[in-house]
Design a protein around this motif. Structure first.
Motif, mmCIF file in Angstrom:
data_model
loop_
_atom_site.group_PDB
_atom_site.id
_atom_site.type_symbol
_atom_site.label_atom_id
_atom_site.label_comp_id
_atom_site.label_asym_id
_atom_site.label_seq_id
_atom_site.Cartn_x
_atom_site.Cartn_y
_atom_site.Cartn_z
ATOM 1 N N LEU A 89 0.861 -1.183 0.000
ATOM 2 C CA LEU A 89 0.000 0.000 0.000
ATOM 3 C C LEU A 89 0.891 1.225 0.000
ATOM 4 O O LEU A 89 1.834 1.317 0.790
ATOM 5 C CB LEU A 89 -0.886 0.015 1.254
ATOM 6 N N PHE A 90 0.592 2.163 -0.887
ATOM 7 C CA PHE A 90 1.235 3.477 -0.881
ATOM 8 C C PHE A 90 0.145 4.457 -0.465
ATOM 9 O O PHE A 90 -0.669 4.866 -1.280
ATOM 10 C CB PHE A 90 1.804 3.814 -2.255
ATOM 11 N N PRO A 91 0.094 4.797 0.838
ATOM 12 C CA PRO A 91 -0.967 5.675 1.317
ATOM 13 C C PRO A 91 -0.584 7.150 1.229
ATOM 14 O O PRO A 91 0.592 7.503 1.290
ATOM 15 C CB PRO A 91 -1.112 5.242 2.780
ATOM 16 N N GLY A 92 -1.587 7.997 1.108
ATOM 17 C CA GLY A 92 -1.348 9.434 1.109
ATOM 18 C C GLY A 92 -2.634 10.179 0.835
ATOM 19 O O GLY A 92 -3.679 9.577 0.602
ATOM 20 N N SER A 93 -2.529 11.490 0.824
ATOM 21 C CA SER A 93 -3.718 12.294 0.498
ATOM 22 C C SER A 93 -3.785 12.540 -1.011
ATOM 23 O O SER A 93 -4.863 12.679 -1.574
ATOM 24 C CB SER A 93 -3.694 13.630 1.246
ATOM 25 N N PHE A 94 -2.627 12.639 -1.652
ATOM 26 C CA PHE A 94 -2.553 12.868 -3.107
ATOM 27 C C PHE A 94 -3.442 14.046 -3.506
ATOM 28 O O PHE A 94 -4.234 13.960 -4.436
ATOM 29 C CB PHE A 94 -2.912 11.590 -3.883
ATOM 30 N N ASP A 95 -3.272 15.145 -2.785
ATOM 31 C CA ASP A 95 -4.147 16.319 -2.932
ATOM 32 C C ASP A 95 -3.337 17.541 -3.320
ATOM 33 O O ASP A 95 -3.161 18.446 -2.505
ATOM 34 C CB ASP A 95 -4.877 16.530 -1.593
ATOM 35 N N GLU A 106 -0.523 25.481 -2.558
ATOM 36 C CA GLU A 106 -0.310 26.912 -2.305
ATOM 37 C C GLU A 106 -0.107 27.662 -3.622
ATOM 38 O O GLU A 106 -0.653 28.751 -3.813
ATOM 39 C CB GLU A 106 0.899 27.090 -1.381
ATOM 40 N N ILE A 107 0.650 27.088 -4.529
ATOM 41 C CA ILE A 107 0.858 27.709 -5.839
ATOM 42 C C ILE A 107 -0.481 27.808 -6.570
ATOM 43 O O ILE A 107 -0.802 28.842 -7.166
ATOM 44 C CB ILE A 107 1.897 26.914 -6.663
ATOM 45 N N MET A 108 -1.277 26.736 -6.504
ATOM 46 C CA MET A 108 -2.582 26.731 -7.181
ATOM 47 C C MET A 108 -3.526 27.784 -6.593
ATOM 48 O O MET A 108 -4.283 28.416 -7.334
ATOM 49 C CB MET A 108 -3.215 25.336 -7.094
ATOM 50 N N ARG A 109 -3.500 27.959 -5.277
ATOM 51 C CA ARG A 109 -4.372 28.953 -4.623
ATOM 52 C C ARG A 109 -4.165 30.350 -5.196
ATOM 53 O O ARG A 109 -5.071 31.162 -5.231
ATOM 54 C CB ARG A 109 -4.107 28.991 -3.120
ATOM 55 N N TYR A 110 -2.944 30.634 -5.592
ATOM 56 C CA TYR A 110 -2.620 31.957 -6.117
ATOM 57 C C TYR A 110 -2.441 31.943 -7.635
ATOM 58 O O TYR A 110 -1.754 32.790 -8.193
ATOM 59 C CB TYR A 110 -1.384 32.506 -5.402
ATOM 60 N N ASN A 111 -3.090 30.962 -8.267
ATOM 61 C CA ASN A 111 -3.144 30.856 -9.737
ATOM 62 C C ASN A 111 -1.775 30.738 -10.397
ATOM 63 O O ASN A 111 -1.591 31.192 -11.524
ATOM 64 C CB ASN A 111 -3.932 32.036 -10.327
ATOM 65 N N GLY A 112 -0.835 30.122 -9.710
ATOM 66 C CA GLY A 112 0.478 29.875 -10.297
ATOM 67 C C GLY A 112 0.445 28.647 -11.192
ATOM 68 O O GLY A 112 -0.479 27.828 -11.130
ATOM 69 N N ASP A 113 1.440 28.513 -12.018
ATOM 70 C CA ASP A 113 1.544 27.393 -12.958
ATOM 71 C C ASP A 113 2.223 26.206 -12.271
ATOM 72 O O ASP A 113 3.396 26.278 -11.906
ATOM 73 C CB ASP A 113 2.344 27.828 -14.181
ATOM 74 N N VAL A 114 1.486 25.118 -12.117
ATOM 75 C CA VAL A 114 2.012 23.928 -11.447
ATOM 76 C C VAL A 114 2.367 22.805 -12.420
ATOM 77 O O VAL A 114 2.711 21.703 -11.995
ATOM 78 C CB VAL A 114 1.018 23.393 -10.381
ATOM 79 N N ALA A 115 2.335 23.080 -13.698
ATOM 80 C CA ALA A 115 2.542 22.035 -14.713
ATOM 81 C C ALA A 115 3.859 21.283 -14.540
ATOM 82 O O ALA A 115 3.920 20.083 -14.809
ATOM 83 C CB ALA A 115 2.468 22.637 -16.110
ATOM 84 N N GLN A 116 4.901 21.949 -14.074
ATOM 85 C CA GLN A 116 6.196 21.261 -13.923
ATOM 86 C C GLN A 116 6.229 20.305 -12.734
ATOM 87 O O GLN A 116 7.128 19.485 -12.620
ATOM 88 C CB GLN A 116 7.324 22.278 -13.817
#
Length: 153
Positions: free
Chosen positions: A5-11, A133-143
């Motif tokens: 099992l690999f547990p986590g929130s993955f959020d 946190e990056i997403m909350r401020y509309n930053g680019d998380v693609a990388q």
């Protein structure tokens, strides 16, 4: 059969998560990616969205099974027949935290072994918390996010 099992929130799921899973595939016959659900917390993304993201990322990996669960992780391990729990280690502080959890889990269910996999250097700074946190401020998380998961953000 070796089941882990690999547990986590993955959020959300990150490239660092994917790296740990891909490096684990050769070690086990079946790997469950368990999305831990804490009913007292609301996630950034819904559990359903996290499941869809993970299924999209690992759709071509027959050894990988995605499932959400609640409760003690060691009890979930027992319910799916997993004798191993995979944990990714990015930093020394991760190791200290994970070591304490592994020792407690071992006290509760001695037959479940924790397997620590150290992240590759390029992924050691990536965490779901920072990505959120990056997403909350509309930053680019693609990388930081697997391309298959981007459509769900």
């Amino acid at each position: 059969m070796k089941i882990a099992l690999f547990p986590g929130s993955f959020d959300p799921v990150t490239k660092a998560h994917v790296d740990i899973v891909k490096r684990s595939i050769g070690l086990f016959d079946k790997i469950y990616i368990g999305i831990g659900v804490n009913s007292s917390k609301s996630g950034f993304l819904s559990v359903e969205t996290r499941e869809k993201m993970l299924r999209a990322v690992f759709e071509n990996e027959p050894k990988i099974h995605i499932v959400a669960y609640e409760g003690l992780t060691v009890n979930f391990c027992k319910s799916i027949g997993a004798d191993y729990m995979i944990r990714g280690i990015r930093t020394v502080s991760d190791f200290e935290y994970e070591k304490a959890i592994a020792q407690m889990n071992h006290s509760l269910v001695p037959e479940i072994e924790s397997i620590f996999i150290v992240s590759k250097p390029g992924y050691s700074s990536i965490s779901s918390t920072i990505v959120r946190e990056i997403m909350r401020y509309n930053g680019d998380v693609a990388q930081f996010i697997p391309k298959e998961a981007l459509a769900y953000l």
